[in-house]
Scaffold this motif. Structure first.
Motif, PDB file in Angstrom:
ATOM      1  N   ILE A  36       0.832  -1.311  -0.068  1.00  0.00           N
ATOM      2  CA  ILE A  36       0.289   0.105   0.014  1.00  0.00           C
ATOM      3  C   ILE A  36       0.841   1.294  -0.201  1.00  0.00           C
ATOM      4  O   ILE A  36       1.886   1.321   0.721  1.00  0.00           O
ATOM      5  CB  ILE A  36      -0.923  -0.143   1.162  1.00  0.00           C
ATOM      6  CG1 ILE A  36      -1.692  -1.181   1.235  1.00  0.00           C
ATOM      7  CG2 ILE A  36      -1.912   1.208   1.239  1.00  0.00           C
ATOM      8  CD1 ILE A  36      -2.873  -1.528   2.425  1.00  0.00           C
ATOM      9  N   SER A  37       0.560   2.238  -0.945  1.00  0.00           N
ATOM     10  CA  SER A  37       1.605   3.272  -0.900  1.00  0.00           C
ATOM     11  C   SER A  37       1.409   4.261   0.143  1.00  0.00           C
ATOM     12  O   SER A  37       0.087   4.137   0.794  1.00  0.00           O
ATOM     13  CB  SER A  37       1.089   4.121  -2.193  1.00  0.00           C
ATOM     14  OG  SER A  37       0.076   4.458  -2.303  1.00  0.00           O
ATOM     15  N   SER A  38       1.990   5.213   0.339  1.00  0.00           N
ATOM     16  CA  SER A  38       2.162   6.259   1.424  1.00  0.00           C
ATOM     17  C   SER A  38       0.883   7.166   1.351  1.00  0.00           C
ATOM     18  O   SER A  38       0.336   7.217   2.070  1.00  0.00           O
ATOM     19  CB  SER A  38       3.314   6.840   1.622  1.00  0.00           C
ATOM     20  OG  SER A  38       3.495   7.529   0.594  1.00  0.00           O
ATOM     21  N   ALA A  40      -2.067   6.108  -0.167  1.00  0.00           N
ATOM     22  CA  ALA A  40      -3.130   5.426   0.182  1.00  0.00           C
ATOM     23  C   ALA A  40      -3.337   5.200   1.607  1.00  0.00           C
ATOM     24  O   ALA A  40      -4.310   5.374   2.032  1.00  0.00           O
ATOM     25  CB  ALA A  40      -3.009   3.974  -0.583  1.00  0.00           C
ATOM     26  N   LYS A  41      -2.145   5.219   2.452  1.00  0.00           N
ATOM     27  CA  LYS A  41      -2.256   5.063   3.942  1.00  0.00           C
ATOM     28  C   LYS A  41      -2.612   6.312   4.342  1.00  0.00           C
ATOM     29  O   LYS A  41      -3.637   6.500   5.325  1.00  0.00           O
ATOM     30  CB  LYS A  41      -0.637   4.796   4.176  1.00  0.00           C
ATOM     31  CG  LYS A  41      -0.401   3.295   4.215  1.00  0.00           C
ATOM     32  CD  LYS A  41       0.956   2.860   4.663  1.00  0.00           C
ATOM     33  CE  LYS A  41       1.498   1.520   4.294  1.00  0.00           C
ATOM     34  NZ  LYS A  41       2.809   1.238   4.790  1.00  0.00           N
ATOM     35  N   ALA A  42      -2.384   7.568   3.774  1.00  0.00           N
ATOM     36  CA  ALA A  42      -2.626   8.814   4.430  1.00  0.00           C
ATOM     37  C   ALA A  42      -4.259   8.997   4.022  1.00  0.00           C
ATOM     38  O   ALA A  42      -4.898   9.423   4.942  1.00  0.00           O
ATOM     39  CB  ALA A  42      -1.871   9.991   3.758  1.00  0.00           C
ATOM     40  N   MET A  43      -4.793   8.413   2.871  1.00  0.00           N
ATOM     41  CA  MET A  43      -6.179   8.736   2.574  1.00  0.00           C
ATOM     42  C   MET A  43      -7.088   7.917   3.682  1.00  0.00           C
ATOM     43  O   MET A  43      -8.159   8.103   3.892  1.00  0.00           O
ATOM     44  CB  MET A  43      -6.402   8.121   1.193  1.00  0.00           C
ATOM     45  CG  MET A  43      -5.800   9.094   0.350  1.00  0.00           C
ATOM     46  SD  MET A  43      -5.969   8.549  -1.644  1.00  0.00           S
ATOM     47  CE  MET A  43      -7.483   8.527  -1.680  1.00  0.00           C
ATOM     48  N   GLN A  44      -6.305   6.575   4.196  1.00  0.00           N
ATOM     49  CA  GLN A  44      -7.109   5.772   5.177  1.00  0.00           C
ATOM     50  C   GLN A  44      -7.068   6.484   6.618  1.00  0.00           C
ATOM     51  O   GLN A  44      -7.989   6.125   7.210  1.00  0.00           O
ATOM     52  CB  GLN A  44      -6.402   4.543   5.214  1.00  0.00           C
ATOM     53  CG  GLN A  44      -6.638   3.628   3.926  1.00  0.00           C
ATOM     54  CD  GLN A  44      -6.012   2.347   3.981  1.00  0.00           C
ATOM     55  OE1 GLN A  44      -5.151   2.079   4.943  1.00  0.00           O
ATOM     56  NE2 GLN A  44      -6.144   1.392   3.294  1.00  0.00           N
ATOM     57  N   GLN A  45      -6.334   7.414   6.897  1.00  0.00           N
ATOM     58  CA  GLN A  45      -6.097   8.083   8.268  1.00  0.00           C
ATOM     59  C   GLN A  45      -7.394   8.720   8.216  1.00  0.00           C
ATOM     60  O   GLN A  45      -7.886   9.670   7.247  1.00  0.00           O
ATOM     61  CB  GLN A  45      -5.091   8.763   8.386  1.00  0.00           C
ATOM     62  CG  GLN A  45      -3.851   7.817   8.300  1.00  0.00           C
ATOM     63  CD  GLN A  45      -3.708   6.846   9.611  1.00  0.00           C
ATOM     64  OE1 GLN A  45      -4.341   7.076  10.451  1.00  0.00           O
ATOM     65  NE2 GLN A  45      -3.337   5.628   9.186  1.00  0.00           N
ATOM     66  N   ILE A  46      -8.177   8.932   9.345  1.00  0.00           N
ATOM     67  CA  ILE A  46      -9.220  10.077   9.597  1.00  0.00           C
ATOM     68  C   ILE A  46      -8.544  11.330   9.721  1.00  0.00           C
ATOM     69  O   ILE A  46      -7.813  11.717  10.749  1.00  0.00           O
ATOM     70  CB  ILE A  46     -10.161   9.416  10.850  1.00  0.00           C
ATOM     71  CG1 ILE A  46     -10.627   8.101  10.582  1.00  0.00           C
ATOM     72  CG2 ILE A  46     -11.256  10.472  11.077  1.00  0.00           C
ATOM     73  CD1 ILE A  46     -11.424   7.535  11.841  1.00  0.00           C
ATOM     74  N   SER A  47      -9.172  12.202   9.174  1.00  0.00           N
ATOM     75  CA  SER A  47      -8.509  13.624   9.215  1.00  0.00           C
ATOM     76  C   SER A  47      -9.192  14.224  10.234  1.00  0.00           C
ATOM     77  O   SER A  47     -10.139  13.757  10.838  1.00  0.00           O
ATOM     78  CB  SER A  47      -8.732  14.439   7.836  1.00  0.00           C
ATOM     79  OG  SER A  47     -10.128  14.386   7.784  1.00  0.00           O
ATOM     80  N   GLU A  48      -8.680  15.248  10.584  1.00  0.00           N
ATOM     81  CA  GLU A  48      -9.344  16.168  11.878  1.00  0.00           C
ATOM     82  C   GLU A  48     -10.389  16.675  11.793  1.00  0.00           C
ATOM     83  O   GLU A  48     -11.398  16.571  12.561  1.00  0.00           O
ATOM     84  CB  GLU A  48      -8.330  17.429  12.019  1.00  0.00           C
ATOM     85  CG  GLU A  48      -8.670  18.202  13.138  1.00  0.00           C
ATOM     86  CD  GLU A  48      -7.595  19.309  13.617  1.00  0.00           C
ATOM     87  OE1 GLU A  48      -8.145  20.307  14.017  1.00  0.00           O
ATOM     88  OE2 GLU A  48      -6.361  19.176  13.214  1.00  0.00           O
ATOM     89  N   VAL A  49     -10.895  17.018  10.165  1.00  0.00           N
ATOM     90  CA  VAL A  49     -12.183  17.463   9.942  1.00  0.00           C
ATOM     91  C   VAL A  49     -13.322  16.354  10.122  1.00  0.00           C
ATOM     92  O   VAL A  49     -14.047  16.481  10.709  1.00  0.00           O
ATOM     93  CB  VAL A  49     -12.479  17.902   8.553  1.00  0.00           C
ATOM     94  CG1 VAL A  49     -13.541  18.277   8.039  1.00  0.00           C
ATOM     95  CG2 VAL A  49     -11.306  19.035   8.319  1.00  0.00           C
ATOM     96  N   GLU A  50     -12.709  15.024   9.678  1.00  0.00           N
ATOM     97  CA  GLU A  50     -13.739  13.797   9.829  1.00  0.00           C
ATOM     98  C   GLU A  50     -13.990  13.700  11.098  1.00  0.00           C
ATOM     99  O   GLU A  50     -14.992  13.270  11.761  1.00  0.00           O
ATOM    100  CB  GLU A  50     -12.912  12.734   9.266  1.00  0.00           C
ATOM    101  CG  GLU A  50     -13.281  12.600   7.498  1.00  0.00           C
ATOM    102  CD  GLU A  50     -14.706  12.442   7.322  1.00  0.00           C
ATOM    103  OE1 GLU A  50     -15.326  11.707   7.713  1.00  0.00           O
ATOM    104  OE2 GLU A  50     -14.907  13.083   5.998  1.00  0.00           O
ATOM    105  N   GLN A  51     -12.828  13.801  12.132  1.00  0.00           N
ATOM    106  CA  GLN A  51     -13.229  13.699  13.579  1.00  0.00           C
ATOM    107  C   GLN A  51     -13.901  14.626  14.351  1.00  0.00           C
ATOM    108  O   GLN A  51     -14.833  14.139  14.987  1.00  0.00           O
ATOM    109  CB  GLN A  51     -11.653  13.579  14.179  1.00  0.00           C
ATOM    110  CG  GLN A  51     -10.846  12.559  13.933  1.00  0.00           C
ATOM    111  CD  GLN A  51      -9.261  12.608  14.526  1.00  0.00           C
ATOM    112  OE1 GLN A  51      -9.245  13.841  14.958  1.00  0.00           O
ATOM    113  NE2 GLN A  51      -8.691  11.818  14.561  1.00  0.00           N
TER     114      GLN A  51
END
Length: 87
Positions: A36-38, A40-51
């Motif tokens: 998994i590319s970096s 794609a990994k960054a896209m999987q992380q929940i952003s601050e806005v999403e939180q």
């Protein structure tokens, strides 16, 4: 009456089958890999806005369940007017 050894190789087909299975087990099977590319990994992380959005949704859910959620009719009317005036 004469009896010939006709098709003697079929006397014990189980041994032939087991030999084939053993050969298949001995052969190395290729190993599948997934990387998994970096990005794609960054896209999987929940952003601050999403939180923050998730936190607000949870708060609203609790308010609705408790019956303490109050609507502001002026804000609703303003949002509807803004939506239709944009077009």
């Amino acid at each position: 009456m004469k009896i010939n050894n006709f098709n003697t190789n079929r006397i014990n087909p189980y041994n032939n089958q087991m030999n084939k299975v053993d050969e298949l087990k001995k052969a190395e099977k290729p190993v599948d890999k997934v990387e998994i590319s970096s990005t794609a990994k960054a896209m999987q992380q929940i952003s601050e806005v999403e939180q923050l959005r998730q936190k607000k949704v949870e708060e609203l859910k609790v308010q609705v369940e408790n019956g303490t959620y109050k609507l502001n009719p002026e804000d609703i009317a303003k949002s509807i007017a803004d939506f239709y005036l944009k077009k």
